[in-house]
Scaffold this motif. Structure first.
Motif, PDB file in Angstrom:
ATOM      1  N   GLU A   7       0.783  -1.263   0.020  1.00  0.00           N
ATOM      2  CA  GLU A   7      -0.026  -0.003   0.130  1.00  0.00           C
ATOM      3  C   GLU A   7       0.933   1.340   0.032  1.00  0.00           C
ATOM      4  OE1 GLU A   7      -3.467   2.208  -0.198  1.00  0.00           O
ATOM      5  OE2 GLU A   7      -3.201  -0.239  -0.296  1.00  0.00           O
ATOM      6  N   LYS A  10       2.219   1.898  -3.573  1.00  0.00           N
ATOM      7  CA  LYS A  10       1.334   2.304  -4.279  1.00  0.00           C
ATOM      8  C   LYS A  10       1.086   3.825  -4.119  1.00  0.00           C
ATOM      9  CE  LYS A  10      -1.765  -1.955  -4.893  1.00  0.00           C
ATOM     10  NZ  LYS A  10      -2.785  -2.549  -4.287  1.00  0.00           N
ATOM     11  N   ARG A  11       1.166   4.173  -2.872  1.00  0.00           N
ATOM     12  CA  ARG A  11       0.924   5.681  -2.647  1.00  0.00           C
ATOM     13  C   ARG A  11       1.786   6.503  -2.913  1.00  0.00           C
ATOM     14  NH1 ARG A  11      -3.970   6.566   0.081  1.00  0.00           N
ATOM     15  NH2 ARG A  11      -4.929   5.021   1.415  1.00  0.00           N
ATOM     16  N   SER A  13       4.027   5.915  -5.508  1.00  0.00           N
ATOM     17  CA  SER A  13       3.769   5.777  -6.942  1.00  0.00           C
ATOM     18  C   SER A  13       2.631   6.767  -7.182  1.00  0.00           C
ATOM     19  CB  SER A  13       3.534   4.315  -7.524  1.00  0.00           C
ATOM     20  OG  SER A  13       3.336   4.406  -8.955  1.00  0.00           O
ATOM     21  N   GLU A  14       1.614   6.924  -6.760  1.00  0.00           N
ATOM     22  CA  GLU A  14       0.547   7.527  -7.107  1.00  0.00           C
ATOM     23  C   GLU A  14       1.135   9.370  -6.623  1.00  0.00           C
ATOM     24  OE1 GLU A  14      -2.678   6.293  -4.816  1.00  0.00           O
ATOM     25  OE2 GLU A  14      -3.211   4.760  -5.852  1.00  0.00           O
ATOM     26  N   THR A  15       1.498   9.478  -5.820  1.00  0.00           N
ATOM     27  CA  THR A  15       2.065  10.553  -5.346  1.00  0.00           C
ATOM     28  C   THR A  15       3.220  11.360  -6.398  1.00  0.00           C
ATOM     29  OG1 THR A  15       1.759  10.328  -2.889  1.00  0.00           O
ATOM     30  CG2 THR A  15       3.149  12.040  -3.484  1.00  0.00           C
ATOM     31  N   ASP A  17       3.315  10.254  -9.440  1.00  0.00           N
ATOM     32  CA  ASP A  17       2.535  10.513 -10.745  1.00  0.00           C
ATOM     33  C   ASP A  17       1.898  11.958 -10.658  1.00  0.00           C
ATOM     34  OD1 ASP A  17       3.464   8.295 -11.887  1.00  0.00           O
ATOM     35  OD2 ASP A  17       1.365   7.154 -11.568  1.00  0.00           O
ATOM     36  N   ILE A  18       1.415  12.222  -9.359  1.00  0.00           N
ATOM     37  CA  ILE A  18       0.708  13.611  -9.237  1.00  0.00           C
ATOM     38  C   ILE A  18       1.710  14.551  -9.395  1.00  0.00           C
ATOM     39  CG2 ILE A  18      -0.467  14.942  -7.693  1.00  0.00           C
ATOM     40  CD1 ILE A  18      -1.866  12.329  -6.620  1.00  0.00           C
ATOM     41  N   LYS A  21       3.014  15.297 -12.927  1.00  0.00           N
ATOM     42  CA  LYS A  21       1.909  15.861 -13.842  1.00  0.00           C
ATOM     43  C   LYS A  21       2.003  17.270 -13.118  1.00  0.00           C
ATOM     44  CE  LYS A  21      -1.156  11.872 -14.577  1.00  0.00           C
ATOM     45  NZ  LYS A  21      -2.395  11.295 -14.240  1.00  0.00           N
TER      46      LYS A  21
END
Length: 95
Positions: A7, A10-11, A13-15, A17-18, A21
């Motif tokens: 988890e 994943k967080r 990785s998501e962070t 990505d954000i 961007k």
């Protein structure tokens, strides 16, 4: 424990990505703002050149537009004041 690290991964990785961007958005926006500033500076130079051209025509009595004549006369008056002030500076310096 594996779920926790999974988890967390994943967080992260998501962070990432954000953040990536948002960084791209900021860079793209700044590039566009830079282009806008470049175009605005070019316009300002052209405005100045137009004004100089009109003033040169005014000096040759080729301007008939009243609003342009008013601006040109104001420029002439300020130029005379500048020359008077320069003479005053020379007088003060004793030249």
């Amino acid at each position: 424990m594996d779920d926790f690290f999974s988890e967390l991964g994943k967080r992260i990785s998501e962070t990432a990505d954000i953040v990536g961007k948002k960084t791209n958005e900021i860079l793209d926006t700044e590039k566009l703002k830079s282009r806008i500033r470049t175009l605005e500076r070019a316009n300002e130079r052209d405005y100045i050149d137009i004004g100089k051209s009109v003033y040169e025509k005014f000096q040759e009595n080729e301007v008939t537009d009243e609003s342009c004549i008013e601006f040109c006369e104001a420029i002439e008056k300020r130029q005379e004041q500048i020359e008077d002030l320069k003479k005053e500076i020379d007088r003060i310096k004793g030249e």
